[in-house]
Design an enzyme around this catalytic site. Structure first.
Site, mmCIF file in Angstrom:
data_model
loop_
_atom_site.group_PDB
_atom_site.id
_atom_site.type_symbol
_atom_site.label_atom_id
_atom_site.label_comp_id
_atom_site.label_asym_id
_atom_site.label_seq_id
_atom_site.Cartn_x
_atom_site.Cartn_y
_atom_site.Cartn_z
ATOM 1 N N ARG A 19 21.994 -146.239 -70.223
ATOM 2 C CA ARG A 19 20.922 -145.939 -71.174
ATOM 3 C C ARG A 19 21.240 -146.479 -72.563
ATOM 4 O O ARG A 19 20.368 -146.937 -73.288
ATOM 5 C CB ARG A 19 20.712 -144.422 -71.223
ATOM 6 C CG ARG A 19 19.614 -143.961 -72.152
ATOM 7 C CD ARG A 19 19.334 -142.475 -71.931
ATOM 8 N NE ARG A 19 20.546 -141.680 -72.000
ATOM 9 C CZ ARG A 19 21.052 -141.201 -73.135
ATOM 10 N NH1 ARG A 19 20.466 -141.446 -74.294
ATOM 11 N NH2 ARG A 19 22.150 -140.466 -73.116
ATOM 12 N N LYS A 46 22.993 -125.491 -52.468
ATOM 13 C CA LYS A 46 24.450 -125.285 -52.411
ATOM 14 C C LYS A 46 25.010 -125.120 -53.816
ATOM 15 O O LYS A 46 26.031 -124.442 -54.011
ATOM 16 C CB LYS A 46 25.133 -126.419 -51.652
ATOM 17 C CG LYS A 46 24.949 -127.806 -52.267
ATOM 18 C CD LYS A 46 26.030 -128.169 -53.252
ATOM 19 C CE LYS A 46 25.717 -129.471 -53.951
ATOM 20 N NZ LYS A 46 26.766 -129.851 -54.928
ATOM 21 N N GLU A 99 23.376 -128.611 -62.447
ATOM 22 C CA GLU A 99 22.057 -128.589 -61.814
ATOM 23 C C GLU A 99 21.697 -127.224 -61.233
ATOM 24 O O GLU A 99 20.528 -126.861 -61.144
ATOM 25 C CB GLU A 99 21.997 -129.643 -60.698
ATOM 26 C CG GLU A 99 22.229 -131.077 -61.155
ATOM 27 C CD GLU A 99 21.024 -131.720 -61.819
ATOM 28 O OE1 GLU A 99 20.130 -130.981 -62.275
ATOM 29 O OE2 GLU A 99 20.980 -132.955 -61.874
#
Length: 320
Positions: free
Chosen positions: A30, A185, A270
């Protein structure tokens, strides 16, 4: 097939290194400064130190480079994926896009493949997921992952392109099951980290892993997934790795919760957003997912670790 990897974090860099040992590959960053630094040192010292880049790995910050590639691996955080795809829609249109993140989008409740299809509908969407740490892949250590793609003929071609001497891919057409296994998970890993951080023992961790796996299956089957997918690398395999290692950021977040310590907010985890999104989805679908809900309550400071353990242990007795 010519491959580019978008995202110069640890995992994206590791995948690019592995693929470049087999064929010329491009890694997109980026930041121009970051790309220049990696090109100069031939190492991503910010995100994956100690893993030198093969000569066949090109590094760029120019999104126009995608024009030369057929397959694009998206190593972008789940919660930033939609914005990234929208911003670069023209460059990604018509390509084969392989999501390499694991999670559920907080606002929509969608997984990475669904977000890909929603934002770039003329692209072919696939998912690369399973038990792996970036350092293992970069070092060429044996690793097996799941490649989820439908139709299967496209999956076969991708499987051949993305498998390397040390990275073995198994394919499935069950994108929903692979998405859910990889996402949930992380939630269970937070719970396991919390019980270890609070010194509640390995027996408690084993119980959470087992009952957490039952929650993963419950949601996956309700969404039309196949049970054997969750029993594979993208489900049981990833759960086993993530719930037992401090190399996992989700497990480390749980450790911090269990110890009552602060966790660095700059680190992408996450499982936090996924827990909140999944708890909401479970409520809407009428599914029992007590561990997921408990993790959400811990993250939002509505429960202490002691209260959370007490709450789970005092649930009504039932048949396994």
């Amino acid at each position: 097939m010519s491959v580019a990897v978008l995202g110069a974090g640890a995992f994206g860099t590791a995948l690019a290194i592995s693929l470049a040992r087999k064929a010329p590959t491009t890694l997109w960053c980026r930041s121009k400064d970051h790309a220049d630094e990696i090109r100069s040192t031939r190492e991503n010292t910010r995100r994956l130190p100690g893993a030198p880049l093969p000569d066949a790995l090109a590094v760029t910050s120019d999104i126009a480079c995608l024009g030369a590639h057929d397959v694009i691996l998206l190593a972008v955080p789940m919660q930033k994926m939609r914005g990234f795809l929208t911003a670069h829609h023209a460059a990604l249109s018509g390509k084969t896009l392989v999501a390499c993140c694991k999670g559920i989008e907080l606002d929509s409740g969608l997984g990475p493949v669904a977000v890909l299809r929603d934002t770039v509908p003329d692209a072919t969407a696939a998912l690369l997921t399973g038990p792996s740490f970036a350092a293992d892949i970069a070092l060429g250590l044996p690793t097996a992952l799941t490649l989820a793609c439908d139709p299967d003929e496209t999956g076969k071609a991708l499987q051949a392109t993305l498998s390397t001497d040390n990275l073995r891919l198994y394919r499935t057409t069950d994108l929903t099951g692979a998405e859910i296994g990889g996402a949930l998970k992380n939630v269970i890993a937070i719970a396991c980290g919390a019980v270890i951080g609070a010194r509640l023992g390995d027996s408690a961790r084993a119980a959470l892993m087992t009952r957490g796996y039952a929650e993963m299956q419950r949601l996956a089957l309700a969404r039309g997934a196949r049970p054997e997918t969750l029993a594979g690398l993208s489900g049981f395999g990833d759960l086993t790795l993530t719930c037992g290692s401090e190399l996992s950021r989700n497990f480390r977040l749980g450790l911090s919760l269990g110890r009552g310590e602060a966790f660095d907010p700059s680190i992408t985890v996450e499982g936090a957003a996924t827990a909140r999104a999944t708890a909401k989805t479970a409520q809407e679908m009428g599914l029992e997912m007590p561990i997921t809900q408990t993790v959400t309550n811990l993250l939002d400071q509505r429960l202490t670790i002691s209260d959370a353990a007490d709450q789970l242990l005092k649930r009504p007795l039932k048949e396994e």
